[in-house]
Design a protein around this motif. Sequence first.
Motif, short mmCIF file in Angstrom:
data_model
loop_
_atom_site.label_atom_id
_atom_site.label_comp_id
_atom_site.label_asym_id
_atom_site.label_seq_id
_atom_site.Cartn_x
_atom_site.Cartn_y
_atom_site.Cartn_z
N LEU B 33 0.66 -1.17 0.08
CA LEU B 33 -0.04 -0.03 -0.11
C LEU B 33 1.04 1.22 0.15
O LEU B 33 2.05 1.16 0.61
N PHE B 34 0.34 2.25 -0.74
CA PHE B 34 1.25 3.42 -0.90
C PHE B 34 0.38 4.77 -0.86
O PHE B 34 -0.70 4.61 -1.24
N TRP B 35 0.96 5.67 -0.45
CA TRP B 35 0.18 7.22 -0.45
C TRP B 35 1.32 7.92 -1.26
O TRP B 35 2.49 8.01 -0.93
N TYR B 36 0.88 8.29 -2.27
CA TYR B 36 1.77 9.56 -3.13
C TYR B 36 0.99 10.89 -3.03
O TYR B 36 -0.11 10.86 -2.80
N VAL B 37 1.88 11.91 -3.12
CA VAL B 37 1.28 13.34 -3.10
C VAL B 37 1.83 14.03 -4.46
O VAL B 37 2.78 13.73 -5.02
N GLN B 38 0.84 14.92 -4.80
CA GLN B 38 1.15 15.76 -6.14
C GLN B 38 0.80 17.03 -5.85
O GLN B 38 -0.20 17.62 -5.85
N TYR B 39 1.91 17.85 -5.80
CA TYR B 39 1.90 19.24 -5.71
C TYR B 39 1.43 19.81 -7.01
O TYR B 39 1.97 19.16 -8.17
N PRO B 40 1.02 20.96 -7.11
CA PRO B 40 0.46 21.64 -8.35
C PRO B 40 1.63 21.61 -9.22
O PRO B 40 2.73 22.05 -8.96
N ASN B 41 1.34 21.33 -10.49
CA ASN B 41 2.35 21.12 -11.61
C ASN B 41 3.25 20.28 -11.51
O ASN B 41 4.59 20.53 -12.07
N GLN B 42 3.26 19.38 -10.67
CA GLN B 42 4.35 18.32 -10.58
C GLN B 42 3.88 16.90 -10.50
O GLN B 42 2.94 16.50 -10.88
N GLY B 43 4.92 16.01 -10.64
CA GLY B 43 4.72 14.73 -10.78
C GLY B 43 4.31 13.94 -9.39
O GLY B 43 4.21 14.97 -8.36
N LEU B 44 4.30 12.75 -9.16
CA LEU B 44 3.97 12.23 -7.94
C LEU B 44 5.03 11.77 -7.15
O LEU B 44 6.04 11.27 -7.79
N GLN B 45 5.10 12.34 -5.83
CA GLN B 45 5.89 11.95 -4.77
C GLN B 45 5.77 10.97 -3.99
O GLN B 45 4.60 11.08 -3.19
N LEU B 46 6.17 9.87 -3.48
CA LEU B 46 6.12 8.84 -2.51
C LEU B 46 6.22 9.66 -0.94
O LEU B 46 7.19 10.05 -0.69
N LEU B 47 5.05 9.17 -0.33
CA LEU B 47 4.91 9.93 1.02
C LEU B 47 5.28 8.62 1.82
O LEU B 47 6.14 9.03 2.79
N LEU B 48 4.89 7.50 1.63
CA LEU B 48 4.93 6.37 2.61
C LEU B 48 4.55 5.12 1.89
O LEU B 48 3.75 5.21 0.94
N LYS B 49 4.91 4.06 2.35
CA LYS B 49 4.22 2.82 1.77
C LYS B 49 4.37 1.63 2.83
O LYS B 49 5.45 1.68 3.96
N TYR B 50 3.57 0.83 2.92
CA TYR B 50 3.48 -0.52 3.60
C TYR B 50 3.86 -1.41 2.73
O TYR B 50 2.95 -1.89 1.95
N THR B 51 4.63 -2.35 3.38
CA THR B 51 5.11 -3.64 2.48
C THR B 51 4.61 -4.83 3.71
O THR B 51 3.72 -5.52 3.43
N THR B 52 5.48 -4.95 4.52
CA THR B 52 5.29 -5.97 5.58
C THR B 52 5.89 -5.22 7.15
O THR B 52 6.32 -4.32 7.08
N GLY B 53 5.48 -6.06 8.07
CA GLY B 53 6.29 -5.74 9.21
C GLY B 53 5.23 -4.59 10.27
O GLY B 53 3.91 -4.91 9.97
N ALA B 54 5.69 -3.79 10.48
CA ALA B 54 4.87 -2.69 11.32
C ALA B 54 3.81 -2.26 10.75
O ALA B 54 4.06 -1.81 9.42
N THR B 55 2.60 -2.23 11.14
CA THR B 55 1.53 -1.60 10.41
C THR B 55 1.23 -0.03 10.61
O THR B 55 0.80 0.31 9.73
#
Lengths: 115, 116
Positions: B33-55
Amino acid sequence: DADVTQTPRNRITKTGKRIMLECSQTKGHDRMYWYRQDPGLGLRLIYYSFDVKDINKGEISDGYSVSRQAQAKFSLSLESAIPNQTALYFCATSDLRGREGDTQYFGPGTRLTVL
Amino acid sequence: AQSVTQLGSHVSVSEGALVLLRCNYSSSVPPYLFWYVQYPNQGLQLLLKYTTGATLVKGINGFEAEFKKSETSFHLTKPSAHMSDAAEYFCAVSYAGGTSYGKLTFGQGTILTVHP
């Protein structure tokens, strides 16, 4: 310098014209992707490539084609542009072999307008 | 098939208030699971992700998200909003295996507005 670059950044064209959008990356990633973004629909996958010899259709590939010229280059073509292809197009890369897992890294986008 | 639903296409908060952006997913196998952020006139930037382990996953700019398998949710929070947080936020999911490994499915996006 940006790791994922897209050219052009903006393009206005007319219905029926052939358009090519280009993507280059310096991250050394094998996987590359093309998405389109439309308001309220998020990003939808057009095509993806897991390596130079591997090209796969995404959920909305009709009207588009791609070419993976090298590991670092992945181009998207609209053979005959139509107005509903007006959108913001993003290229992305990922590397599943290393510590980064499957995080995708995005280019700055190309805003395409078809009149 | 995997899918992502973001509840609320627009969220408005006051500066200093709690930010809560909701994301629910469907996946028949363990998700990334991922959250990305997109600021105006920019591409997407990764905020955080969950793969395994700590929830509970901490990301950049003070954001965090908690993976709740029982609720199939991955909501994004920040205790105190800043004007610079105004952007569009995307939740995304990918499979943890199989032929779809690495392919992201995005939610519709939530535009966050921060008022002074």
